[in-house]
Design an enzyme around this catalytic site. Sequence first.
Site, PDB file in Angstrom:
ATOM      1  N   TYR A 180     -10.734   5.275 -10.508  1.00 55.88           N
ATOM      2  CA  TYR A 180     -10.376   5.867  -9.199  1.00 55.88           C
ATOM      3  C   TYR A 180     -10.185   7.369  -9.249  1.00 55.88           C
ATOM      4  CZ  TYR A 180      -8.665   1.005  -8.849  1.00 55.88           C
ATOM      5  OH  TYR A 180      -8.524  -0.354  -8.901  1.00 55.88           O
ATOM      6  N   ARG A 214      -7.404   3.222 -14.564  1.00 55.65           N
ATOM      7  CA  ARG A 214      -7.322   3.810 -13.226  1.00 55.65           C
ATOM      8  C   ARG A 214      -7.916   5.220 -13.163  1.00 55.65           C
ATOM      9  NH1 ARG A 214      -3.475   4.890 -10.667  1.00 55.65           N
ATOM     10  NH2 ARG A 214      -4.193   4.156  -8.646  1.00 55.65           N
ATOM     11  N   CYS A 233     -15.434   3.933 -27.223  1.00 59.76           N
ATOM     12  CA  CYS A 233     -16.738   4.555 -27.421  1.00 59.76           C
ATOM     13  C   CYS A 233     -17.357   4.888 -26.080  1.00 59.76           C
ATOM     14  CB  CYS A 233     -17.628   3.623 -28.217  1.00 59.76           C
ATOM     15  SG  CYS A 233     -16.975   3.438 -29.864  1.00 59.76           S
ATOM     16  N   GLU A 234     -16.786   5.855 -25.416  1.00 59.42           N
ATOM     17  CA  GLU A 234     -17.254   6.176 -24.072  1.00 59.42           C
ATOM     18  C   GLU A 234     -16.631   7.511 -23.669  1.00 59.42           C
ATOM     19  OE1 GLU A 234     -17.715   2.853 -21.735  1.00 59.42           O
ATOM     20  OE2 GLU A 234     -17.498   3.890 -19.836  1.00 59.42           O
ATOM     21  N   GLY A 254       0.776  -1.237   0.000  1.00 53.13           N
ATOM     22  CA  GLY A 254       0.000   0.000   0.000  1.00 53.13           C
ATOM     23  C   GLY A 254       0.803   1.281   0.000  1.00 53.13           C
ATOM     24  N   GLU A 274       4.474  -6.211   1.699  1.00 55.76           N
ATOM     25  CA  GLU A 274       4.070  -6.655   0.363  1.00 55.76           C
ATOM     26  C   GLU A 274       3.887  -5.485  -0.605  1.00 55.76           C
ATOM     27  OE1 GLU A 274       1.446 -10.462   1.971  1.00 55.76           O
ATOM     28  OE2 GLU A 274       0.463  -8.554   1.593  1.00 55.76           O
ATOM     29  N   PRO A 275       4.957  -4.775  -0.903  1.00 59.12           N
ATOM     30  CA  PRO A 275       4.796  -3.652  -1.832  1.00 59.12           C
ATOM     31  C   PRO A 275       4.612  -4.148  -3.271  1.00 59.12           C
ATOM     32  CG  PRO A 275       7.115  -3.949  -1.289  1.00 59.12           C
ATOM     33  CD  PRO A 275       6.354  -4.952  -0.468  1.00 59.12           C
ATOM     34  N   GLY A 276       3.654  -3.598  -3.969  1.00 55.37           N
ATOM     35  CA  GLY A 276       3.480  -3.896  -5.391  1.00 55.37           C
ATOM     36  C   GLY A 276       3.756  -2.635  -6.184  1.00 55.37           C
TER      37      GLY A 276
HETATM   38  N1  LLP Z   1      -0.955  -7.017  -0.126  1.00 60.35           N
HETATM   39  C1  LLP Z   1      -2.278  -7.199  -0.201  1.00 60.35           C
HETATM   40  C2  LLP Z   1      -2.907  -8.170   0.689  1.00 60.35           C
HETATM   41  C3  LLP Z   1      -3.042  -6.459  -1.114  1.00 60.35           C
HETATM   42  O1  LLP Z   1      -4.355  -6.639  -1.152  1.00 60.35           O
HETATM   43  C4  LLP Z   1      -2.406  -5.535  -1.964  1.00 60.35           C
HETATM   44  C5  LLP Z   1      -3.176  -4.758  -2.935  1.00 60.35           C
HETATM   45  C6  LLP Z   1      -1.013  -5.397  -1.872  1.00 60.35           C
HETATM   46  C7  LLP Z   1      -0.319  -6.147  -0.929  1.00 60.35           C
HETATM   47  C8  LLP Z   1      -0.231  -4.457  -2.754  1.00 60.35           C
HETATM   48  O2  LLP Z   1      -0.632  -3.141  -2.612  1.00 60.35           O
HETATM   49  P1  LLP Z   1       0.261  -1.973  -3.307  1.00 60.35           P
HETATM   50  O3  LLP Z   1       1.567  -1.925  -2.585  1.00 60.35           O
HETATM   51  O4  LLP Z   1       0.439  -2.342  -4.736  1.00 60.35           O
HETATM   52  O5  LLP Z   1      -0.576  -0.752  -3.142  1.00 60.35           O
HETATM   53  N2  LLP Z   1      -6.073  -1.610  -8.441  1.00 60.35           N
HETATM   54  C9  LLP Z   1      -5.806  -0.613  -7.417  1.00 60.35           C
HETATM   55  C10 LLP Z   1      -4.979  -1.182  -6.298  1.00 60.35           C
HETATM   56  C11 LLP Z   1      -5.602  -2.404  -5.654  1.00 60.35           C
HETATM   57  C12 LLP Z   1      -4.716  -2.993  -4.602  1.00 60.35           C
HETATM   58  C13 LLP Z   1      -5.248  -4.264  -4.075  1.00 60.35           C
HETATM   59  N3  LLP Z   1      -4.418  -4.904  -3.099  1.00 60.35           N
HETATM   60  C14 LLP Z   1      -5.099   0.573  -8.066  1.00 60.35           C
HETATM   61  O6  LLP Z   1      -4.902   0.577  -9.271  1.00 60.35           O
HETATM   62  O7  LLP Z   1      -4.785   1.545  -7.383  1.00 60.35           O
END
Ligand code: LLP
Length: 463
Positions: free
Chosen positions: A364, A360, A391-392, A278, A320-322
């Site tokens: 969002y 996004r 088309c939107e 997050g 858990e950074p994504g």
């Molecule tokens: N761990 C868990 C359990 C999660 O549910 C998530 C994201 C992450 C880690 C990674 O979060 P991050 O570091 O990437 O923020 N589609 C949305 C984001 C949805 C995130 C869902 N869970 C967007 O585009 O902002």
Amino acid sequence: MSRSAHPAGPRHADVLPEGHWTAPPADLNALDPKVWSRTVERAAEGAVSVGGIEVARLAEEFGTPAYFLDEDDFRARCRAWRDAFGTEADVFYAGKAFLSRAIVRWLQEEGLNLDVCSAGELTTALAAGMPAERIAYHGNNKSPEEIERAVEAGVGRIVLDSFQEIVRVAHTAERLGKRQRVQIRVTVGVEAHTHEFIATAHEDQKFGIALAGGQAAEAVRRALKLDGLELTGIHSHIGSQIFDMAGFEVSARRVVQLLAEVRDEHGVELPEIDLGGGLGIAYTSDDDPREPHEIAKALSEIVTRECESAGLATPRISVEPGRAIVGPTAFTLYRVGTVKPLEGLRTYVSVDGGMSDNIRTALYDAEYTVALVSRRSDAEPILVRVVGKHCESGDIVVKDAFLPADLAPGDLIAVPATGAYCRSMASNYNHALRPPVVAVRDGEARVIVRRETEEDLLRLDVG
Ligand code: LLP
């Protein structure tokens, strides 16, 4: 009124979001390193390159729209997270942000673990050789088949999300003659927003088991009784695109309180806590993300302090950074198709992609910036809205930005910070062909996810 509604009367374009900047940046040719990946630069003659390759060459070879991923930047961010957390903690890259076999290999090479949340992500991880014990399996409604595959593969942890799942995973593991390592995902009652957090009394969302009302304590009680499970810790994920560490502080404190209650009731000290992902990134120059070492320091101080005051040994932390790893490493390259000035309002710039490669903005209200990258321009800035070809009318990629007034069809423009949740949430709306992801490094570019073709579309359409 919904956040995207506008008052009756004024035309849409007259209503800029409250507090939104309307002044153009000082230099339209400048590329803010906060939002562009590390090897992106603009040469003196004006063209932008990534990994040493000019965007015009990339567009010619790979077409547009396309995502270009800066491999050096991705690897550097992995290392920054790994080094910041050291050997005392584990970093799990959240595959949902963007996953491919090349990514999985890079993660292994850079010493990161992987969080998956579906059978498809698990398959990709295993296909690329990620050792199962370095995989964490998430999801609020894992199917019996998914549970079986995860247990059979020997994933390092399954994060349990409901009372039903505690029993399902335990039974599956027992049937397979295994003892599955699990964490319980708890809802700590912290609602995290971009620049603030609000502690809520109750949690009105689908994930996890609430700490409130003793639910999480009951989940621990049940999990500890089941032979098929080895309960190793507690998991909490409070939201996404968060800049303020205060939400993590509350979350860590509440998770540690639960660990203390578990010790008092069962005489067991659970050895792990996972604080989720997050962490926010800069989508525009207004955003100020924290560096991994600051985040690591803040989180480990919070957990150590809370554990000391509860008389607990400090558990092993994982995160858990994504987005924070992959988000800043890619940009989407588009070719301008039409430029439509609307007198007194703004100029609509249509590109060859849109909501199918970046949902996004529509979903969002996400903010992005954009730059002219095929050349330099000293023309005056004009207020633009970058839109797609779907088309939107909600098909908006960049809501409000400035581009030079001499922008013309055929120019290449790029939207930075699209590495996370753009390709992974891309769709075939209007039978769009999902764009490729091209990794660029040291003067070489290679496709890691190819562009979809019309044959791909027809292959699924069985007639
Ligand atoms: N761990 C868990 C359990 C999660 O549910 C998530 C994201 C992450 C880690 C990674 O979060 P991050 O570091 O990437 O923020 N589609 C949305 C984001 C949805 C995130 C869902 N869970 C967007 O585009 O902002």
